[in-house]
Design a protein around this motif. Structure first.
Motif, PDB file in Angstrom:
ATOM      1  N   LEU A 110     122.887  40.433  34.191  1.00  0.00           N
ATOM      2  CA  LEU A 110     121.783  39.839  33.436  1.00  0.00           C
ATOM      3  C   LEU A 110     121.775  38.318  33.543  1.00  0.00           C
ATOM      4  N   ASP A 111     122.571  37.777  34.423  1.00  0.00           N
ATOM      5  CA  ASP A 111     122.649  36.322  34.618  1.00  0.00           C
ATOM      6  C   ASP A 111     122.996  35.611  33.311  1.00  0.00           C
ATOM      7  N   GLY A 112     123.912  36.206  32.553  1.00  0.00           N
ATOM      8  CA  GLY A 112     124.408  35.590  31.328  1.00  0.00           C
ATOM      9  C   GLY A 112     123.585  35.853  30.091  1.00  0.00           C
ATOM     10  N   ARG A 113     122.512  36.606  30.193  1.00  0.00           N
ATOM     11  CA  ARG A 113     121.654  36.856  29.033  1.00  0.00           C
ATOM     12  C   ARG A 113     122.216  38.008  28.194  1.00  0.00           C
ATOM     13  N   LEU A 114     123.401  37.823  27.664  1.00  0.00           N
ATOM     14  CA  LEU A 114     124.078  38.832  26.852  1.00  0.00           C
ATOM     15  C   LEU A 114     124.880  38.127  25.771  1.00  0.00           C
ATOM     16  N   ALA A 115     124.829  38.664  24.557  1.00  0.00           N
ATOM     17  CA  ALA A 115     125.615  38.120  23.452  1.00  0.00           C
ATOM     18  C   ALA A 115     126.101  39.256  22.573  1.00  0.00           C
ATOM     19  N   LEU A 116     127.242  39.057  21.933  1.00  0.00           N
ATOM     20  CA  LEU A 116     127.760  39.976  20.929  1.00  0.00           C
ATOM     21  C   LEU A 116     127.358  39.453  19.563  1.00  0.00           C
ATOM     22  N   VAL A 117     126.811  40.325  18.720  1.00  0.00           N
ATOM     23  CA  VAL A 117     126.328  39.919  17.399  1.00  0.00           C
ATOM     24  C   VAL A 117     126.872  40.911  16.376  1.00  0.00           C
ATOM     25  N   SER A 118     127.755  40.446  15.496  1.00  0.00           N
ATOM     26  CA  SER A 118     128.496  41.357  14.630  1.00  0.00           C
ATOM     27  C   SER A 118     128.644  40.794  13.225  1.00  0.00           C
ATOM     28  N   PRO A 164     133.767  35.821  28.574  1.00  0.00           N
ATOM     29  CA  PRO A 164     133.081  34.534  28.364  1.00  0.00           C
ATOM     30  C   PRO A 164     131.588  34.692  28.100  1.00  0.00           C
ATOM     31  N   VAL A 165     131.249  35.250  26.943  1.00  0.00           N
ATOM     32  CA  VAL A 165     129.847  35.391  26.533  1.00  0.00           C
ATOM     33  C   VAL A 165     129.696  34.774  25.150  1.00  0.00           C
ATOM     34  N   THR A 166     128.464  34.516  24.758  1.00  0.00           N
ATOM     35  CA  THR A 166     128.202  33.998  23.413  1.00  0.00           C
ATOM     36  C   THR A 166     128.522  35.074  22.377  1.00  0.00           C
ATOM     37  N   ILE A 167     129.205  34.661  21.310  1.00  0.00           N
ATOM     38  CA  ILE A 167     129.581  35.566  20.230  1.00  0.00           C
ATOM     39  C   ILE A 167     129.003  35.028  18.928  1.00  0.00           C
ATOM     40  N   VAL A 168     128.309  35.884  18.209  1.00  0.00           N
ATOM     41  CA  VAL A 168     127.793  35.542  16.880  1.00  0.00           C
ATOM     42  C   VAL A 168     128.497  36.434  15.873  1.00  0.00           C
ATOM     43  N   GLY A 169     129.189  35.830  14.932  1.00  0.00           N
ATOM     44  CA  GLY A 169     129.918  36.585  13.928  1.00  0.00           C
ATOM     45  C   GLY A 169     129.367  36.351  12.537  1.00  0.00           C
ATOM     46  N   PRO A 173     114.795  46.296  33.228  1.00  0.00           N
ATOM     47  CA  PRO A 173     114.843  45.399  34.393  1.00  0.00           C
ATOM     48  C   PRO A 173     115.791  44.235  34.145  1.00  0.00           C
ATOM     49  N   ALA A 174     116.789  44.069  34.971  1.00  0.00           N
ATOM     50  CA  ALA A 174     117.835  43.075  34.726  1.00  0.00           C
ATOM     51  C   ALA A 174     117.287  41.651  34.693  1.00  0.00           C
ATOM     52  N   ASP A 175     116.243  41.383  35.454  1.00  0.00           N
ATOM     53  CA  ASP A 175     115.733  40.016  35.518  1.00  0.00           C
ATOM     54  C   ASP A 175     114.799  39.672  34.366  1.00  0.00           C
ATOM     55  N   ARG A 176     114.499  40.642  33.499  1.00  0.00           N
ATOM     56  CA  ARG A 176     113.577  40.380  32.395  1.00  0.00           C
ATOM     57  C   ARG A 176     114.143  40.847  31.048  1.00  0.00           C
ATOM     58  N   THR A 177     115.454  41.019  30.990  1.00  0.00           N
ATOM     59  CA  THR A 177     116.073  41.564  29.777  1.00  0.00           C
ATOM     60  C   THR A 177     117.162  40.628  29.256  1.00  0.00           C
ATOM     61  N   ALA A 178     117.190  40.449  27.930  1.00  0.00           N
ATOM     62  CA  ALA A 178     118.297  39.793  27.243  1.00  0.00           C
ATOM     63  C   ALA A 178     118.914  40.843  26.323  1.00  0.00           C
ATOM     64  N   MET A 236     117.388  33.513  21.267  1.00  0.00           N
ATOM     65  CA  MET A 236     116.258  33.633  22.179  1.00  0.00           C
ATOM     66  C   MET A 236     115.574  32.295  22.450  1.00  0.00           C
ATOM     67  N   GLN A 237     115.903  31.258  21.670  1.00  0.00           N
ATOM     68  CA  GLN A 237     115.338  29.939  21.903  1.00  0.00           C
ATOM     69  C   GLN A 237     116.021  29.203  23.055  1.00  0.00           C
ATOM     70  N   GLY A 238     117.154  29.725  23.510  1.00  0.00           N
ATOM     71  CA  GLY A 238     117.857  29.083  24.614  1.00  0.00           C
ATOM     72  C   GLY A 238     117.090  29.179  25.915  1.00  0.00           C
ATOM     73  N   ASP A 239     117.233  28.178  26.764  1.00  0.00           N
ATOM     74  CA  ASP A 239     116.509  28.152  28.038  1.00  0.00           C
ATOM     75  C   ASP A 239     116.805  29.380  28.890  1.00  0.00           C
ATOM     76  N   ALA A 240     118.053  29.874  28.832  1.00  0.00           N
ATOM     77  CA  ALA A 240     118.429  31.019  29.667  1.00  0.00           C
ATOM     78  C   ALA A 240     117.676  32.280  29.282  1.00  0.00           C
ATOM     79  N   MET A 241     117.194  32.336  28.037  1.00  0.00           N
ATOM     80  CA  MET A 241     116.517  33.533  27.548  1.00  0.00           C
ATOM     81  C   MET A 241     115.010  33.500  27.775  1.00  0.00           C
ATOM     82  N   ALA A 242     114.484  32.394  28.241  1.00  0.00           N
ATOM     83  CA  ALA A 242     113.032  32.228  28.360  1.00  0.00           C
ATOM     84  C   ALA A 242     112.419  33.337  29.216  1.00  0.00           C
ATOM     85  N   GLY A 243     111.387  33.975  28.677  1.00  0.00           N
ATOM     86  CA  GLY A 243     110.673  35.014  29.409  1.00  0.00           C
ATOM     87  C   GLY A 243     111.316  36.381  29.366  1.00  0.00           C
TER      88      GLY A 243
END
Length: 252
Positions: free
Chosen positions: A61-69, A83-88, A20-25, A189-196
């Motif tokens: 996903l209303d921005g609830r997406l990140a690349l983690v590598s 323009p998404v969050t990137i964790v390297g 579900p797009a509204d409940r997924t990060a 996941m601690q970010g406000d956008a990820m809540a719930g």
């Protein structure tokens, strides 16, 4: 989503449903997940529509997406201009979607590690050294017979305070301690956008197992990409092409 879904033989994990797009990060590894593995880090082939696909999924996903590598964050930004969050660097570098950056301090001991790795590669054709902001890796995909020697070198030069040995597919890395993909997922996941939201992490390598465990513990799931193996993931997609198809279903 916390239960493990397996087929009737309990040997293989099912493909994940469209969440579900509204409940997924959503958190995506890069090599072996979004792009096929290559003999050298810069030899990868980027699907022409991949950046646009990632952007569509992020919007859905209303921005609830990140690349983690495990790659440097700068590499991912260069390969995928989205323009998404990137964790390297295995959870040690953060490039937030708003442009701000944070990273750990590079241990001074890494200088000696890099020197030793280049010396080893110069004497062993087929070995490639990948220098990162917070680590250095020996890739031996072109010389698999050197796996044990590469591992031994990493253990020799990485056995000092502040450094970790990170194993992966046809590579071994010495890197700064203090984080991994699992700790990065918790922080994101601690970010406000990820809540719930329920965290879903896609990855192919043993370096992704920490994130699979954290995703599961936080009410989400890990998705293993590639051949079946022992894993903390709850689902599996067969290959990179299957990942692209699954992402396209979310975007639609």
């Amino acid at each position: 989503m916390t239960s493990v879904a397996r087929d009737a033989d309990a040997d293989t994990l099912f493909a994940p449903p469209v969440m579900p797009a509204d409940r997924t990060a959503l958190f995506l590894d890069f090599d072996g997940t979004l792009v096929d593995l290559a003999e050298a880090p810069d030899a990868i082939a980027i699907d022409e529509g991949l950046a646009a696909l990632i952007a569509r999924v992020a919007a859905k996903l209303d921005g609830r997406l990140a690349l983690v590598s495990g790659r440097p964050a700068g590499d991912l930004a260069r390969f995928l201009d989205v323009p998404v969050t990137i964790v390297g660097s295995h959870g040690m570098e953060f490039r937030w979607a708003d442009g701000t950056r944070q990273e750990a301090v590079r241990p001074e001991a890494m200088n000696a590690v890099v020197t030793a790795m280049y010396r080893f590669a110069a004497a062993e054709p087929g070995v490639i050294v990948e220098v990162k902001p917070l680590g250095a890796a020996l890739h031996y995909r072109r010389a698999p017979h050197l796996a044990d020697r590469a591992e031994a070198l990493a253990l020799e030069v990485g056995g000092v305070d502040g450094l970790l040995i990170q194993r992966g597919k046809m590579m071994v890395e010495v890197r700064a301690a203090g984080g991994d993909k699992g700790s990065a997922l918790r922080r994101l996941m601690q970010g406000d956008a990820m809540a719930g939201a329920a965290p879903i992490f896609l990855g192919d390598d043993v370096t992704d197992e920490d994130a699979f465990e954290v995703a599961r513990d936080m009410g989400g799931a890990g998705v293993l990409v590639g051949d079946a193996r022992e894993t903390a993931a709850s689902y599996r997609l067969a290959n990179v092409a299957a990942v692209h198809r699954w992402l396209a279903e979310i975007a639609a």
